[in-house]
Design a protein around this motif. Sequence first.
Motif, mmCIF file in Angstrom:
data_model
loop_
_atom_site.group_PDB
_atom_site.id
_atom_site.type_symbol
_atom_site.label_atom_id
_atom_site.label_comp_id
_atom_site.label_asym_id
_atom_site.label_seq_id
_atom_site.Cartn_x
_atom_site.Cartn_y
_atom_site.Cartn_z
ATOM 1 N N PRO B 13 0.847 -1.193 0.000
ATOM 2 C CA PRO B 13 0.000 0.000 0.000
ATOM 3 C C PRO B 13 0.887 1.250 0.000
ATOM 4 N N GLY B 14 0.428 2.276 -0.686
ATOM 5 C CA GLY B 14 1.203 3.514 -0.709
ATOM 6 C C GLY B 14 2.295 3.472 -1.751
ATOM 7 N N GLY B 15 2.275 2.479 -2.647
ATOM 8 C CA GLY B 15 3.255 2.428 -3.715
ATOM 9 C C GLY B 15 4.635 1.979 -3.256
ATOM 10 N N ARG B 16 4.716 1.425 -2.067
ATOM 11 C CA ARG B 16 6.003 0.964 -1.564
ATOM 12 C C ARG B 16 6.349 -0.358 -2.241
ATOM 13 N N THR B 17 7.097 -0.314 -3.279
ATOM 14 C CA THR B 17 7.356 -1.538 -4.033
ATOM 15 C C THR B 17 8.309 -2.449 -3.284
#
Lengths: 207, 207
Positions: B13-17
Motif C-alpha cells: 500500500p502507498g506504492g512501496r514496491t
Amino acid sequence: MTSAQSAPGTLRPGGRTARTRAAVRDAVLTGLGEHGYPGLTVEYVAEHSGVHKTTLYRRWGGIEGLVADALELAGEDDWSPPDTGSLQGDLRALAREAADSFTDPVQAAAPTAIIAAAFQSDRAADALHAFYAERFSRCETIVRRAVERGEAPPGTDAGAVVRAVSAPLYFRLFITREPIGHALADQAAATVVAGVRAGVFTAAADS
Amino acid sequence: MTSAQSAPGTLRPGGRTARTRAAVRDAVLTGLGEHGYPGLTVEYVAEHSGVHKTTLYRRWGGIEGLVADALELAGEDDWSPPDTGSLQGDLRALAREAADSFTDPVQAAAPTAIIAAAFQSDRAADALHAFYAERFSRCETIVRRAVERGEAPPGTDAGAVVRAVSAPLYFRLFITREPIGHALADQAAATVVAGVRAGVFTAAADS
C-alpha cells in the motif's frame, strides 16, 4: 560517621565512604528505573544523592562508572538461594523469585535498565557479567546439596544448572517479549531437573 | 519494474514496491550493524538505500518505523527448521544454528541491534515479538514430527519446547554476557529432550 560506617572494608580507597557510595548507588538505580540508561545524567545523580557533580566525575568518571559501581554494590547484599529440601523445590523457588522480581514494575525497572545499558556500554556489560557470575556462584550450593542428597549425579555442572533454570524467563522477557509467570518458572525448573537426572549436566559444556 | 517485482503481494500500500522496501531494509540492517539503534539515522538509510529522506519519513514515519518494517521483511524469508529424523537431532541443529549465527560478528550485528532497540522503542519490541512468534511457529513442526514418531507425548507444548532450547544461548549472550558454542547448544537440546520425555511440556505453562 558512626563506627559501623567507618568499619574496615566499608571505607573505600579515595575516601569514598560506604554512606556516600550507597547514596550514589540509590540515586543511580532510581534514575535508571525512571529514565533508563540513555536518559540518566550525572546531574540527576548529583541532585538525588546530594553528592556534588564534580565529586561524581572525579570519583566515578561519569555515567558508565556510576552504573558499573551501582551494580557492583547492589551485588554486595546478603541474598542467599532458596533451601527447600529438594532440587526441584529449590530450582522452582529460584525461578519463581526471578519471575516475581521482573513482573513487579518497580523491582524490574533498574535491572532492566542495566541489561539495556550493557548493549551500549562495555563497562555496564562487564559489570552485569560480574554481577550474574557472583549471583549464580551463590546458587551453586543448590546443586551441591542435591548431589549430597543423591538427587543429582556427582560432577553435575552447578553453574550450568542454575543458569538453565533462569534462561527461559529472561529469554521471554527480553528477547521474544512474551509474558512470564510461575507456570513458566515451574516448567523451567522441571525441565532442568529432568536434564540433571538424565545426566545432561555432567557432560562438558562451553562455560 | 519486472513483473516479479510487481506481482500481487509484493506491491505494498502507498506504492512501496518490493524493490524499494528491500533496499531500505538492507540499509536499515547494515546501519544497525554498523552504528546500533542509537546511532542509526534516516539520513544514513537514505544515503545507503538511494531512497530520498522525505520519502522515508512519509512512508515509514522515522527510525522506529524503518526498524520495525525491516524486521518484518526479514521475517518473510523461506527459512525452515532442521529435519534430521529425531527430536534431539532437530533441537540440537536448531540450537547450533542460533549459536553459529550469534558467534559470527557479521551475522550477529543486526539482530543484536534490534534486540537492543527493543529496550528503547515499543515498536521495535512489538516487531521483535512478532518476528520470534512467527519464527518459533515454524519450528513447532519439529515437535509435531516427534509426537508422530512417538518421541514426545501427545499434547507436548511445541512453542514452549522450541523456545526452551534457544533460551540458554540468548541468556548467556545478552544477560550474563558469557561465551556460547556448540557444547552449550547440545546441552540445551538434551535438557529439553529430557524434559519432553518426562512430560514437563504437556502441563500448562503461561504462554
